[in-house]
Write a protein that holds these residues in place. Sequence first.
Motif, mmCIF file in Angstrom:
data_model
loop_
_atom_site.group_PDB
_atom_site.id
_atom_site.type_symbol
_atom_site.label_atom_id
_atom_site.label_comp_id
_atom_site.label_asym_id
_atom_site.label_seq_id
_atom_site.Cartn_x
_atom_site.Cartn_y
_atom_site.Cartn_z
ATOM 1 N N ALA A 1 0.830 -1.208 0.000
ATOM 2 C CA ALA A 1 0.000 0.000 0.000
ATOM 3 C C ALA A 1 0.862 1.254 0.000
ATOM 4 O O ALA A 1 0.599 2.214 -0.738
ATOM 5 C CB ALA A 1 -0.936 -0.002 1.208
ATOM 6 N N LEU A 2 1.899 1.259 0.822
ATOM 7 C CA LEU A 2 2.783 2.420 0.898
ATOM 8 C C LEU A 2 3.523 2.637 -0.410
ATOM 9 O O LEU A 2 3.619 3.766 -0.912
ATOM 10 C CB LEU A 2 3.782 2.237 2.047
ATOM 11 N N ASP A 3 4.045 1.558 -0.979
ATOM 12 C CA ASP A 3 4.819 1.665 -2.213
ATOM 13 C C ASP A 3 3.958 2.163 -3.372
ATOM 14 O O ASP A 3 4.378 3.029 -4.136
ATOM 15 C CB ASP A 3 5.413 0.296 -2.562
ATOM 16 N N ALA A 4 2.753 1.643 -3.493
ATOM 17 C CA ALA A 4 1.926 1.954 -4.654
ATOM 18 C C ALA A 4 1.051 3.185 -4.479
ATOM 19 O O ALA A 4 0.796 3.908 -5.442
ATOM 20 C CB ALA A 4 1.037 0.750 -4.996
ATOM 21 N N TYR A 5 0.581 3.443 -3.238
ATOM 22 C CA TYR A 5 -0.402 4.511 -3.026
ATOM 23 C C TYR A 5 0.037 5.574 -2.026
ATOM 24 O O TYR A 5 -0.617 6.612 -1.920
ATOM 25 C CB TYR A 5 -1.731 3.915 -2.560
#
Length: 543
Positions: free
Chosen positions: A145-149
């Motif tokens: 979630a952190l990496d993509a959004y």
Amino acid sequence: MKKRLIILIIMMVSVFGYQSCNIDENIIDEARGEDLLKDADPLSLLAPAYNSMRRVYGHRWFFALQTFSADEGMVPTRQSDWFDGGTFQELHRHDWKPEHRYTRETWEHITTGLANATLAIDFLEAGTQEQAEAIALLSHYMWVALDAYGQVPYRGIENIDFNADSQILTGAEAVSTIITNLELALPNLPTGKNTVRFTQDAAKSLLARVYLNRAVYEDRYASSFSFANEDMQQVINLTTEIINSTNHALETDDYFSIFDPDNENHKEIIWAVKNEKTSVRIGGRSVTRNTTNGLSRGYIYISPDGDFLTGSDAGCTLPDFLDTWDSDNDPRFFKANYPNEEGTIPLSDYKVHRGFLEGQLYGIKNDNGTPIINSDQTIDIVPVQLWTRDQSLANHTREVSLIAENQSVGVRVSKWGIDDIGSNRDDTGVDIVVFRLAEMYLMRAEAILRSGLAGNALDDVNAVRVARGGVSFAKTNVTLEDVYNERGYEFYWEYHRRTDQIRFGKWEDSWTDKTDTDPNHRIFAIPPGPLATTPGLVQNPGY
């Protein structure tokens, strides 16, 4: 409690590979149901948290976001095929909107995984291996979630109140929470090798990734990233512990065996998302699709069950990426499994070529898509003729565009093993590799070069290269640019490229049919539905 119970009952109907979960469908008393779930087998509680990972890593979700938005892949529109409402074109051009189908569905799969892992943590006994696995899985969903959004819904790992709103973690707070939780879980995780359960080495691998990308996650839109020596030392320490554990070994005989249907517990794999080929759909949304969707229509292959199937001419790679390769000498580029020329071979010897499929392809002689088997159980290998559209030969050229000239153009990628049950099925026995030993060597090399700390980056890069191509394949010197390229050669089609391009400052570069330079597109938009219903979520800049 009612909300928590209902969610968990829904969660437990999932199936996790080797563990089937059965609960009484007639539970109507809430207190009795709560007691039953507390007494449930720990693996039954843990299974859905693992199972959700298959969706996140599905071929149209995190794979598409990491691959088709980067310089290593695209899905061209071929006449009337693969327009799909413009979804793949938008990913490639970096002009996706908040409503984009695959960015929306990927978010949904991630948040389902977060919920399943959180519920498992709440029900599992503190201090057990199973709860530690659930915390590690939660941390992994948080990382995706952190990496993509750039935003992570989070309920904590103790005193969880499912009736309260989630926290929304971003930047430094999200990074530190992932690190803290993984460090808490580590002592209770097993120390040995198990490629489909979270071990200490898997947790250390995730920690190393987080530290390596910390500068990006904490200053997402920076014109350049400042990698702290302290973070790079953590990467060096963690990867060294994994390398020295002797739980894993680099593959030296056949690089593509890492991605074969029988790859569970492969010596190089640290952790993979378990798939299982079965009559029950539990291996779905598989990496098999990452290969079959790229094979030419008419390029007929044989499944392990003996069925004849065809490709669907979707994804391909780009000339920009191919031009970085020493394609004549790198064994990761192409592996021939039969002579790529006309002739006759035993039916049992036919296996699809692996790697990049370039130029005129040869395959099974067929009549309008129906393979011809000789009376002596041999098959004729002939130039492949596409059996749809213009009946042209499958001559895959490097030059390609988003609006493809024909069905044939574009070099195809056949990295993941093919293990279908049948046409348009996702089931497979090919586990989705997430962490493997080669990444530990290349992360350590990168950390050394970024920091100037003690270590030998050249030896680490050469450890991987010599394993793949022998002593003559070693380099004499290495730079950060070499590490970037080596990661491309080693991890193409493995969910790494977008993250790597951002960290190395390549994301705003131009490549075939992509000229966007907006740093806001380093992360994806939050979908409108969750944005409207989840307090604390805000739309990312630029959307």
